[in-house]
Scaffold this motif. Sequence first.
Motif, PDB file in Angstrom:
ATOM      1  N   ARG A   1      -2.752   0.822 -12.245  1.00 30.35           N
ATOM      2  CA  ARG A   1      -4.336   1.083 -11.894  1.00 30.35           C
ATOM      3  C   ARG A   1      -5.011   0.705 -12.968  1.00 30.35           C
ATOM      4  O   ARG A   1      -4.562   0.454 -14.056  1.00 30.35           O
ATOM      5  CB  ARG A   1      -4.856   2.009 -11.901  1.00 30.35           C
ATOM      6  CG  ARG A   1      -5.252   2.604 -10.486  1.00 30.35           C
ATOM      7  CD  ARG A   1      -6.241   2.259  -9.045  1.00 30.35           C
ATOM      8  NE  ARG A   1      -6.003   2.778  -7.992  1.00 30.35           N
ATOM      9  CZ  ARG A   1      -6.279   1.953  -6.856  1.00 30.35           C
ATOM     10  NH1 ARG A   1      -6.134   0.596  -6.164  1.00 30.35           N
ATOM     11  NH2 ARG A   1      -6.795   3.026  -5.973  1.00 30.35           N
TER      12      ARG A   1
ATOM     13  N   HIS B   1     -11.492  11.600  -0.245  1.00 25.07           N
ATOM     14  CA  HIS B   1     -10.774  11.262  -1.675  1.00 25.07           C
ATOM     15  C   HIS B   1     -11.022   9.489  -2.209  1.00 25.07           C
ATOM     16  O   HIS B   1     -11.091   9.331  -2.658  1.00 25.07           O
ATOM     17  CB  HIS B   1      -8.890  10.844  -1.078  1.00 25.07           C
ATOM     18  CG  HIS B   1      -9.156   8.986  -0.458  1.00 25.07           C
ATOM     19  ND1 HIS B   1      -8.760   8.634   0.427  1.00 25.07           N
ATOM     20  CD2 HIS B   1      -9.218   7.614  -1.191  1.00 25.07           C
ATOM     21  CE1 HIS B   1      -8.387   7.863   1.524  1.00 25.07           C
ATOM     22  NE2 HIS B   1      -8.168   7.040  -0.139  1.00 25.07           N
TER      23      HIS B   1
ATOM     24  N   ARG C   1       1.087  -1.189  -0.336  1.00 18.80           N
ATOM     25  CA  ARG C   1       0.197  -0.091   0.167  1.00 18.80           C
ATOM     26  C   ARG C   1       0.926   1.206   0.173  1.00 18.80           C
ATOM     27  O   ARG C   1       0.613   2.420  -0.853  1.00 18.80           O
ATOM     28  CB  ARG C   1      -0.986  -0.487   1.198  1.00 18.80           C
ATOM     29  CG  ARG C   1      -2.149   1.075   1.630  1.00 18.80           C
ATOM     30  CD  ARG C   1      -2.703   0.888   0.209  1.00 18.80           C
ATOM     31  NE  ARG C   1      -3.534   0.036  -1.034  1.00 18.80           N
ATOM     32  CZ  ARG C   1      -4.519   0.010  -1.304  1.00 18.80           C
ATOM     33  NH1 ARG C   1      -5.041   1.091  -1.766  1.00 18.80           N
ATOM     34  NH2 ARG C   1      -5.121  -0.756  -1.466  1.00 18.80           N
TER      35      ARG C   1
ATOM     36  N   HIS D   1      -2.600   9.450   2.330  1.00 18.78           N
ATOM     37  CA  HIS D   1      -4.425   9.529   1.944  1.00 18.78           C
ATOM     38  C   HIS D   1      -4.880   8.041   2.245  1.00 18.78           C
ATOM     39  O   HIS D   1      -5.599   8.177   2.781  1.00 18.78           O
ATOM     40  CB  HIS D   1      -4.622   9.391   0.477  1.00 18.78           C
ATOM     41  CG  HIS D   1      -4.426   7.976  -0.350  1.00 18.78           C
ATOM     42  ND1 HIS D   1      -2.952   8.166  -1.035  1.00 18.78           N
ATOM     43  CD2 HIS D   1      -5.590   7.370  -0.892  1.00 18.78           C
ATOM     44  CE1 HIS D   1      -3.321   6.604  -1.368  1.00 18.78           C
ATOM     45  NE2 HIS D   1      -4.156   6.334  -2.057  1.00 18.78           N
ATOM     46  N   ASP D   2      -3.817   7.501   2.175  1.00 16.86           N
ATOM     47  CA  ASP D   2      -4.642   6.014   2.562  1.00 16.86           C
ATOM     48  C   ASP D   2      -3.909   5.305   3.561  1.00 16.86           C
ATOM     49  O   ASP D   2      -4.299   3.960   4.540  1.00 16.86           O
ATOM     50  CB  ASP D   2      -3.759   5.396   1.062  1.00 16.86           C
ATOM     51  CG  ASP D   2      -4.945   4.368   0.496  1.00 16.86           C
ATOM     52  OD1 ASP D   2      -6.335   5.144   0.702  1.00 16.86           O
ATOM     53  OD2 ASP D   2      -4.675   3.840  -0.305  1.00 16.86           O
TER      54      ASP D   2
ATOM     55  N   ASP E   1      -5.332   8.884  -7.201  1.00 17.12           N
ATOM     56  CA  ASP E   1      -5.552   7.639  -6.468  1.00 17.12           C
ATOM     57  C   ASP E   1      -6.739   6.417  -7.485  1.00 17.12           C
ATOM     58  O   ASP E   1      -5.743   5.308  -7.796  1.00 17.12           O
ATOM     59  CB  ASP E   1      -6.380   7.705  -5.192  1.00 17.12           C
ATOM     60  CG  ASP E   1      -7.100   6.725  -4.394  1.00 17.12           C
ATOM     61  OD1 ASP E   1      -5.876   6.067  -4.550  1.00 17.12           O
ATOM     62  OD2 ASP E   1      -7.859   5.856  -3.846  1.00 17.12           O
TER      63      ASP E   1
ATOM     64  N   HIS F   1       2.214   1.731  -3.557  1.00 18.74           N
ATOM     65  CA  HIS F   1       0.274   2.533  -4.226  1.00 18.74           C
ATOM     66  C   HIS F   1       1.009   3.883  -3.787  1.00 18.74           C
ATOM     67  O   HIS F   1       0.684   4.794  -4.665  1.00 18.74           O
ATOM     68  CB  HIS F   1      -0.518   1.718  -3.388  1.00 18.74           C
ATOM     69  CG  HIS F   1      -2.581   2.462  -4.027  1.00 18.74           C
ATOM     70  ND1 HIS F   1      -2.296   3.156  -4.738  1.00 18.74           N
ATOM     71  CD2 HIS F   1      -2.541   3.132  -2.885  1.00 18.74           C
ATOM     72  CE1 HIS F   1      -3.468   4.011  -4.802  1.00 18.74           C
ATOM     73  NE2 HIS F   1      -3.886   3.770  -3.305  1.00 18.74           N
TER      74      HIS F   1
HETATM   75 FE   LIG Z   1      -5.603   4.582  -2.501  1.00 17.54          FE
END
Ligand SMILES: [Fe+2]
Length: 184
Positions: free
Chosen positions: A129, A105, A19, A49-50, A123, A22
């Motif tokens: 992605r 987000h 993550r 953000h995560d 994102d 990412h």
């Molecule tokens: Fe994300």
Amino acid sequence: MYDIKKWENNLIEDIGRKRFEHSKRVMDAAIKLNNDLDEDFVRTAAILHDCAKYNEKKYLKLYGDNINKSDLEFKNVIHSFLGAEVAKKVYNINNEYILDAIRFHTTGRASMTKLDKIIYLADAIESKRNYPGVDQIRKLAENDMDKAILYSLSRNITYLVEKSILIHPLTIEAYNYLIREHNE
Ligand SMILES: [Fe+2]
Ligand SMILES: [Fe+2]
């Protein structure tokens, strides 16, 4: 403000290496989408953000009081709202624009700030992605972030409807807002 080295170990422990990678790709995508915002400001929102993604239970216990009870049933969204709390308390972020970009987000919202838009889109389109429609979003994002977000929201809403998954009201508000702007 931006201090990836200082946050790196903590972040990897929090969200795992995968993550974290990412989040770094989101950071790269965000920098590409950005024209005029301070780059460290954009990087900070992107890398964090995560930050609440994999420790929801722990963080809900610690900071859940600041989350609306009515949001708890939106399972795929809760890490965003919680993420803003974690960014504030664990990573000492006080900038409201950064906290909002983290908070919204996943859902989007009506009248998103420029930073909200950058993080939402980055994102959705970071380089790894791979889902139906992602190239179309990437293409739209080159010229018009609003069009790209509207397309992404539409795909998202369609997906949620098809899978009988709850849709957060903020997502509908974001969609309606952009449709009104588009039709003006
Ligand atoms: Fe994300
Ligand atoms: Fe997320």
